[in-house]
Design an enzyme around this catalytic site. Structure first.
Site, PDB file in Angstrom:
ATOM      1  N   ASP A   1       0.810  -1.217   0.000  1.00  0.00           N
ATOM      2  CA  ASP A   1       0.000   0.000   0.000  1.00  0.00           C
ATOM      3  C   ASP A   1       0.843   1.266   0.000  1.00  0.00           C
ATOM      4  O   ASP A   1       1.989   1.263   0.449  1.00  0.00           O
ATOM      5  CB  ASP A   1      -0.922   0.031   1.228  1.00  0.00           C
ATOM      6  CG  ASP A   1      -1.885  -1.136   1.264  1.00  0.00           C
ATOM      7  OD1 ASP A   1      -2.250  -1.622   0.188  1.00  0.00           O
ATOM      8  OD2 ASP A   1      -2.253  -1.554   2.374  1.00  0.00           O
ATOM      9  N   ILE A   2       0.245   2.361  -0.443  1.00  0.00           N
ATOM     10  CA  ILE A   2       0.947   3.645  -0.510  1.00  0.00           C
ATOM     11  C   ILE A   2       1.449   4.081   0.861  1.00  0.00           C
ATOM     12  O   ILE A   2       2.502   4.706   0.975  1.00  0.00           O
ATOM     13  CB  ILE A   2       0.044   4.730  -1.132  1.00  0.00           C
ATOM     14  CG1 ILE A   2       0.860   5.996  -1.407  1.00  0.00           C
ATOM     15  CG2 ILE A   2      -1.173   5.002  -0.263  1.00  0.00           C
ATOM     16  CD1 ILE A   2       0.110   7.036  -2.220  1.00  0.00           C
TER      17      ILE A   2
END
Length: 244
Positions: A120-121
């Protein structure tokens, strides 16, 4: 028993991806029981022996796999909504100075490079990017059993019953999760070892037991560890390194 498309059999046997299989078949680089197959869509019995010609094996050996220590703020897939793509970090100047691979960086190494497992970012750590469909299947195929290890900083209180649920018993999207191995590392950090990768799985697991994730770092995929690879830097997967 029915005949199955050869490309599907090749993917199931971990020889390559289905797309690669089709490309090899078109070039006449695939044999079934010693007979060359060159027609797309051809089928074979599951117990027939499939082999690759030397040209196909050579092509596979040329596939590049890269280990990147992805920082927070980068997306692992294609850039979207103005976010930065992690693969943009793969440049000569960001290569780890202790990389032992004899390979010299070439722009062609970025062609067809895809993440084998997302991060994930707002997560960081080990991200595998590869041109090799066999490696992608090992890591993220439906039947993959390769462990992924994470260090997760959390806020909130967790009792014994909550820890037991993290290890086994939670459900996401109507489907029961596989057993995990979750232990405390210190007073605010958990170690997760999973062999599956649902979307935002760890964050959602923690939410179900009353915890908030404030930091998440992947440190291992199979036998490959992040080690001392600095954030934002990368190295090549060396010859002889294996995920299992």
């Amino acid at each position: 028993m029915e005949k199955i498309r050869i490309s599907k059999l090749m993917a199931e046997q971990g020889m390559c991806s289905r797309r690669e299989a089709d490309a090899f078949i078109e070039r006449g680089w695939v044999r079934v029981d010693g007979v060359v197959v060159s027609e797309l869509g051809s089928k074979a019995w599951p117990n027939q022996k499939i082999t690759l010609e030397r040209q196909a094996r050579q092509r596979q050996q040329e596939r590049i796999t890269i280990l990147l220590n992805k920082p927070v703020g980068y997306v692992s897939g294609q850039a979207e909504k103005g976010y930065r793509w992690a693969a943009a970090l793969i440049r000569p100047e960001t290569r780890y100075r202790n990389d032992r691979s004899p390979l010299k960086f070439d722009p062609s190494h970025l062609r067809g490079l895809a993440p084998a497992g997302r991060l994930d970012i707002d997560s960081q750590g080990l991200l595998i990017l590869t041109q090799d469909g066999r490696i992608a299947r090992q890591l993220i195929g439906e039947d993959s059993e390769i462990e992924k290890e994470y260090l997760v900083r959390v806020q909130g209180k967790l009792g014994a019953s909550g820890l037991a649920l993290l290890n086994h018993g939670l459900v996401l999207d109507g489907k029961k999760l596989r057993p995990a191995h979750v232990t405390w590392q210190n007073e605010d950090q958990l170690r997760f070892i999973l062999n599956e990768g649902r979307k935002r799985q760890i964050r959602r697991m923690c939410e179900q037991v009353g915890l908030k994730v404030v930091g998440l770092k992947r440190v291992r995929m199979g036998r490959i560890v992040l080690g001392d690879l600095p954030s934002g830097q990368w190295r090549y997967l060396k010859e002889g390194e294996r995920f299992f």
